[in-house]
Design an enzyme around this catalytic site. Structure first.
Site, PDB file in Angstrom:
ATOM      1  N   LYS A  26       0.814  -1.217   0.000  1.00 17.81           N
ATOM      2  CA  LYS A  26       0.000   0.000   0.000  1.00 17.81           C
ATOM      3  C   LYS A  26       0.847   1.266   0.000  1.00 17.81           C
ATOM      4  O   LYS A  26       0.381   2.315  -0.424  1.00 17.81           O
ATOM      5  CB  LYS A  26      -0.962  -0.022   1.179  1.00 17.81           C
ATOM      6  CG  LYS A  26      -2.004  -1.119   1.002  1.00 17.81           C
ATOM      7  CD  LYS A  26      -3.105  -1.074   2.016  1.00 17.81           C
ATOM      8  CE  LYS A  26      -4.218  -2.034   1.645  1.00 17.81           C
ATOM      9  NZ  LYS A  26      -3.806  -3.446   1.671  1.00 17.81           N
TER      10      LYS A  26
HETATM   11  C1  LIG Z   1      -4.370  -4.509   0.976  1.00 20.54           C
HETATM   12  C2  LIG Z   1      -3.564  -5.750   0.856  1.00 20.54           C
HETATM   13  C3  LIG Z   1      -3.898  -6.767  -0.077  1.00 20.54           C
HETATM   14  C4  LIG Z   1      -5.129  -6.701  -0.969  1.00 20.54           C
HETATM   15  O1  LIG Z   1      -5.041  -5.710  -1.963  1.00 20.54           O
HETATM   16  P1  LIG Z   1      -6.378  -5.164  -2.684  1.00 20.54           P
HETATM   17  O2  LIG Z   1      -5.934  -4.031  -3.511  1.00 20.54           O
HETATM   18  O3  LIG Z   1      -7.277  -4.724  -1.551  1.00 20.54           O
HETATM   19  O4  LIG Z   1      -6.956  -6.282  -3.462  1.00 20.54           O
HETATM   20  C5  LIG Z   1      -3.072  -7.873  -0.162  1.00 20.54           C
HETATM   21  N1  LIG Z   1      -1.990  -8.001   0.646  1.00 20.54           N
HETATM   22  C6  LIG Z   1      -1.639  -7.066   1.551  1.00 20.54           C
HETATM   23  C7  LIG Z   1      -0.458  -7.291   2.409  1.00 20.54           C
HETATM   24  C8  LIG Z   1      -2.412  -5.897   1.686  1.00 20.54           C
HETATM   25  O5  LIG Z   1      -2.054  -4.982   2.600  1.00 20.54           O
END
Ligand SMILES: *Cc1c(COP(=O)(O)O)cnc(C)c1O
Length: 461
Positions: free
Chosen positions: A110
């Site tokens: 993120k």
């Molecule tokens: C947010 C997240 C995901 C999922 O990603 P999306 O964009 O919500 O599908 C997968 N792995 C981790 C570690 C995350 O923080």
């Protein structure tokens, strides 16, 4: 480049307004009116570019309101905080390519988007002479990445609610040890759902929302999707240079934001063979792709908590394309879904879905087994989210296809699961070393909307 809503009931707006709007005011999600096409010649020209330059080429196709020099500065500032020179390096372990998306300050993918969004908000607020109070709820990862994206920024305060003592200790520390005066952590004596309901209630109180200029950083913001498009190109170049063809990206999926960015890259013309959607037991999206069944169930907790989601907010963006960009069909589908908890698709639509996507549900046992087997074969430690994607790739990718797995978190962030699978506790990278000894600041409050509203009123500027 203008932006439109999936629900079709707002006039087209520019990139900057789309970023500031977040959720479209008609309840839909914003998308570019046309997706820019990238041809073979452009791909050849971009092939050897370092990450930031590639990001500038791609983003400037979409962010046409921002002068290129300013965009370049925003990109540079955003990725200076990554501890790997390549930003999202691609490694090869045990026969699969892994795109390491966890080299940002909070060790989860993120950061790639939220570092950029934080700088972009600061830039746009300054230009407009406005302020913003970001309010959000988190079960762990998004909160720390959002806080890290805006800490110390001018004209922004951020209030993040997390369930008191219900995140992992590290996740809480990653938020509460950020002492910048514009960061306000609230530990709510309740569950994540309590936090989310309070945040929703605050946003639904329109006079409050306007008086305090509430802003959101959730994954529906178009700028987050855009920042994520870049690493699909970057990884595709690295893997094709190494001789990989028929590239299939395996994406551990929750809110459908990450994989939707891959879909945008594919629609732009990046030759991605297919996108492999990997879920844990919270598998509404897998059921949709494999069985055409889009119906919600209860959320169950798993080892990959950032994917414990049933209704994926970004899925609406994909539906818009699946329904041939007809906003009336999108509105109709969501109206029915609200009534019945289900969505129906024609056989022709499902055939198209399966040309673009494959999907697999990966169980808790399979996740642990994959972490263990991978460590045994290669010594490489997978975090449980990444392991879901790797397992799906090992099961679903065939013949001439080259699997490329997105690694969405650093293994140390989910050390308990890794320890359970392998007996090894992954060492903290320098970014987290000694975090438990740092001073922290956090307000513990009852799960009561009035208490939280009063706290925001007191602190907001
Ligand atoms: C947010 C997240 C995901 C999922 O990603 P999306 O964009 O919500 O599908 C997968 N792995 C981790 C570690 C995350 O923080």
């Amino acid at each position: 480049m203008r932006y439109i809503s999936t629900r079709g009931q707002i006039a087209p707006i520019g990139f900057n307004d789309a970023v500031m709007m977040g959720l479209a005011t008609d309840g839909g999600l914003l998308l570019p009116q046309t997706i820019p096409a990238v041809d073979r010649e452009m791909l050849d020209a971009w092939q050897g570019l370092p990450y930031r330059e590639l990001a500038l080429r791609i983003m400037s196709l979409f962010a046409t309101d921002i002068p290129e020099d300013d965009l370049k500065r925003l990109i540079d500032r955003s990725y200076d905080s990554f501890e790997n020179r390549e930003i999202t390096p691609v490694v090869r372990e045990d026969g699969v390519y892994i795109v390491e998306l966890f080299h940002g300050p909070t060790l989860a993918f993120k950061d790639v988007a939220l570092q950029f969004l934080g700088n972009l908000f600061e830039y746009l607020l300054k230009e407009r002479g406005e302020r913003m109070n970001i309010v959000g709820a988190t079960s762990g990862d998004t909160g720390s990445a959002a806080i890290c994206g805006v800490r110390g920024k001018e004209n922004i305060d951020i209030f993040i609610l997390h369930p008191h003592l219900k995140t992992s200790p590290i996740q809480a520390l990653q938020m509460t040890t950020v002492l910048d005066p514009n960061v306000h952590n609230i530990a709510v004596k309740g569950t994540f759902d309590d936090c989310q309901n309070i945040v929703k209630a605050l946003f639904n109180d329109l006079p409050f929302k306007e008086r305090y200029a509430l802003g959101a950083v959730n994954s529906i913001n178009w700028a987050r999707v855009l920042a994520q498009v870049v690493y699909y190109f970057y990884a595709w170049f690295r893997v094709s240079e190494a001789g990989g063809s028929d590239i299939v990206f395996a994406v551990p999926t929750g809110n459908f934001g990450d994989i939707f960015a891959g879909y945008v890259a594919k629609r732009m013309g990046l030759p991605i063979k297919r996108l492999l959607l990997a879920t844990n037991e919270n598998n509404i999206l897998t059921r949709f792709i494999t069985e055409g069944d889009y119906s919600t169930g209860a959320v169950v907790p798993t080892l990959s908590p950032s994917m414990d989601i049933q209704v994926a907010s970004n899925f609406e963006r994909y539906l818009f394309y699946l329904f041939d960009q007809d906003p009336a069909r999108v509105r109709d589908a969501f109206a029915r879904f609200a009534e019945t908890g289900r969505m129906e698709f024609t056989p022709a639509e499902l055939a198209r879905v399966r040309e673009e996507f494959a999907a697999r549900t990966v169980s808790t046992d399979e996740t642990l087994g994959t972490i263990a087997a991978f460590q045994k074969e290669s010594g490489y430690l997978l975090d449980p989210h990444t392991a879901v994607g790797v397992k799906a790739a090992l099961e679903c990718v065939t013949g001439e296809e080259t699997p490329v797995c997105l690694a969405t978190a650093h293994p140390a962030k989910f050390g308990d699961a890794v320890q359970r699978a392998t007996g090894i506790t992954p060492p903290f990278p320098p970014a987290l070393a000694g975090i438990e000894k740092l001073p922290s600041r956090c307000q513990v409050l009852e799960a009561d909307q009035r208490a939280i509203r009063a706290f925001i009123e007191e602190k907001a500027r």
